[in-house]
Motif scaffolding. Structure first.
Motif, short mmCIF file in Angstrom:
data_model
loop_
_atom_site.label_atom_id
_atom_site.label_comp_id
_atom_site.label_asym_id
_atom_site.label_seq_id
_atom_site.Cartn_x
_atom_site.Cartn_y
_atom_site.Cartn_z
N SER A 30 0.83 -1.21 0.00
CA SER A 30 0.00 0.00 0.00
C SER A 30 0.86 1.25 0.00
O SER A 30 0.55 2.23 -0.70
N CYS A 31 1.94 1.23 0.76
CA CYS A 31 2.85 2.38 0.79
C CYS A 31 3.54 2.57 -0.55
O CYS A 31 3.74 3.71 -1.00
N LEU A 32 3.89 1.48 -1.20
CA LEU A 32 4.48 1.59 -2.54
C LEU A 32 3.48 2.17 -3.53
O LEU A 32 3.86 2.92 -4.45
N THR A 33 2.19 1.85 -3.34
CA THR A 33 1.16 2.42 -4.20
C THR A 33 1.09 3.93 -4.03
O THR A 33 0.91 4.68 -5.00
N ILE A 34 1.24 4.40 -2.79
CA ILE A 34 1.17 5.84 -2.52
C ILE A 34 2.34 6.57 -3.16
O ILE A 34 2.17 7.63 -3.78
N TYR A 35 3.54 6.02 -3.03
CA TYR A 35 4.73 6.73 -3.50
C TYR A 35 5.07 6.47 -4.96
O TYR A 35 5.99 7.10 -5.49
N ASP A 36 4.33 5.59 -5.60
CA ASP A 36 4.63 5.27 -7.00
C ASP A 36 4.12 6.39 -7.91
O ASP A 36 3.05 6.95 -7.70
N CYS A 37 4.90 6.71 -8.92
CA CYS A 37 4.54 7.76 -9.88
C CYS A 37 3.88 7.20 -11.13
O CYS A 37 3.59 7.95 -12.07
N ASP A 38 3.67 5.91 -11.14
CA ASP A 38 3.18 5.26 -12.37
C ASP A 38 2.01 4.33 -12.00
O ASP A 38 2.09 3.13 -12.19
N PHE A 39 0.93 4.93 -11.47
CA PHE A 39 -0.24 4.13 -11.11
C PHE A 39 -1.00 3.68 -12.36
O PHE A 39 -1.53 2.58 -12.42
N LEU A 40 -1.03 4.54 -13.36
CA LEU A 40 -1.70 4.22 -14.62
C LEU A 40 -1.01 4.95 -15.76
O LEU A 40 -0.27 5.91 -15.55
N LYS A 41 -1.27 4.47 -16.95
CA LYS A 41 -0.75 5.12 -18.16
C LYS A 41 -1.92 5.57 -19.02
O LYS A 41 -2.87 4.82 -19.24
N THR A 42 -1.83 6.80 -19.49
CA THR A 42 -2.89 7.33 -20.34
C THR A 42 -2.68 6.86 -21.77
O THR A 42 -1.68 6.23 -22.11
N SER A 43 -3.67 7.18 -22.60
CA SER A 43 -3.56 6.78 -24.02
C SER A 43 -2.40 7.49 -24.71
O SER A 43 -1.87 7.00 -25.70
N ALA A 44 -1.99 8.63 -24.15
CA ALA A 44 -0.85 9.36 -24.72
C ALA A 44 0.48 8.83 -24.20
O ALA A 44 1.54 9.33 -24.59
N GLY A 45 0.44 7.85 -23.29
CA GLY A 45 1.67 7.27 -22.76
C GLY A 45 2.20 7.98 -21.53
O GLY A 45 3.33 7.69 -21.10
N ASN A 46 1.42 8.89 -20.95
CA ASN A 46 1.86 9.60 -19.75
C ASN A 46 1.66 8.71 -18.52
O ASN A 46 0.64 8.02 -18.40
N SER A 47 2.62 8.77 -17.60
CA SER A 47 2.53 8.01 -16.36
C SER A 47 1.99 8.92 -15.25
O SER A 47 2.55 9.98 -14.99
N ILE A 48 0.92 8.47 -14.62
CA ILE A 48 0.25 9.28 -13.61
C ILE A 48 0.13 8.46 -12.34
O ILE A 48 -0.31 7.30 -12.36
N GLY A 49 0.52 9.05 -11.21
CA GLY A 49 0.35 8.41 -9.91
C GLY A 49 -0.71 9.12 -9.09
O GLY A 49 -1.30 10.10 -9.53
#
Length: 218
Positions: A30-49
């Protein structure tokens, strides 16, 4: 998860130690989920946490005050749930330790309740997939013409899934483990020794008859 006592899981102490380790591993995920910068990727390839994102220079950057909640209230709820899940799971670990010295049915009930809320909170981190972060078109002023569902699962989402699974497994082992007997035995901690009572001597029939005969002789 409901507090159930119908099944067995071998030794109670081993079950609770194993459950504690599993839940603790879930807290780490859970803590890794909070600090991760790459929770999902958009269709444009951007990494969003949840709390940070990857900028154009491929660096992990925290959201600043200007972009505190760039993807609306769903991102806010995902953040709240991401913090709430490990906090509740940590409270469950403390309750498991408390049961070793103070075995009470209320502790087991609240432990199961908190762990259930931890699982639900961890699952609700995925509401960010319904936010504008996953819109295939740019967000306009009227919040219209958005096509959701254009995001793909990334590293942070995998951490969240693993955390949810660990909480679930730990809860199952706690549910079917035998009732834990208190390791702090009664009378060892803060107990006063009971006052010794004089032993009562019972008179035997022969003794009564002997006493009566000796009284007659006198």
């Amino acid at each position: 998860m409901a507090c159930c006592r119908s099944g067995r899981c071998g030794n109670s102490i081993l079950c609770r130690v194993f459950s504690t380790l599993v839940i603790a591993a879930g807290v780490v995920m859970s803590c890794l989920t909070i600090y991760d910068c790459d929770f999902l990727k958009t269709s444009a390839g951007n990494s969003i946490g949840l709390f940070a994102y990857v900028n154009l220079d491929n660096q992990c950057v925290m959201y600043n005050e200007a972009t505190k909640d760039p993807y609306g209230w769903l991102q806010t709820w995902a953040r709240i749930c991401a913090i709430l899940a490990p906090a509740l799971a940590s409270a469950v670990i403390l309750m498991i330790m408390l049961e070793f010295c103070w075995n009470n049915c209320c502790v087991g009930f609240f432990r199961s309740l908190l762990l259930s809320f931890a699982e639900i909170s961890q699952a609700f981190t995925f509401v960010i997939y319904g936010s504008s972060a996953c819109a295939s078109e740019s967000l306009n002023e009227d919040f219209q013409d958005l096509v959701l569902g254009s995001c793909s699962v990334s590293q942070g989402s995998i951490f969240s899934i693993i955390a949810f699974g660990l909480y679930l497994i730990g809860g199952i082992f706690l549910c079917f483990s035998p009732r834990q007997e208190s390791l702090c035995k009664k009378g060892e901690v803060g107990a006063q020794p009971a006052a010794e009572r004089p032993e009562k001597t019972e008179k035997r029939p022969n003794d009564v008859e002997t006493g009566a005969a000796s009284a007659g002789d006198d």
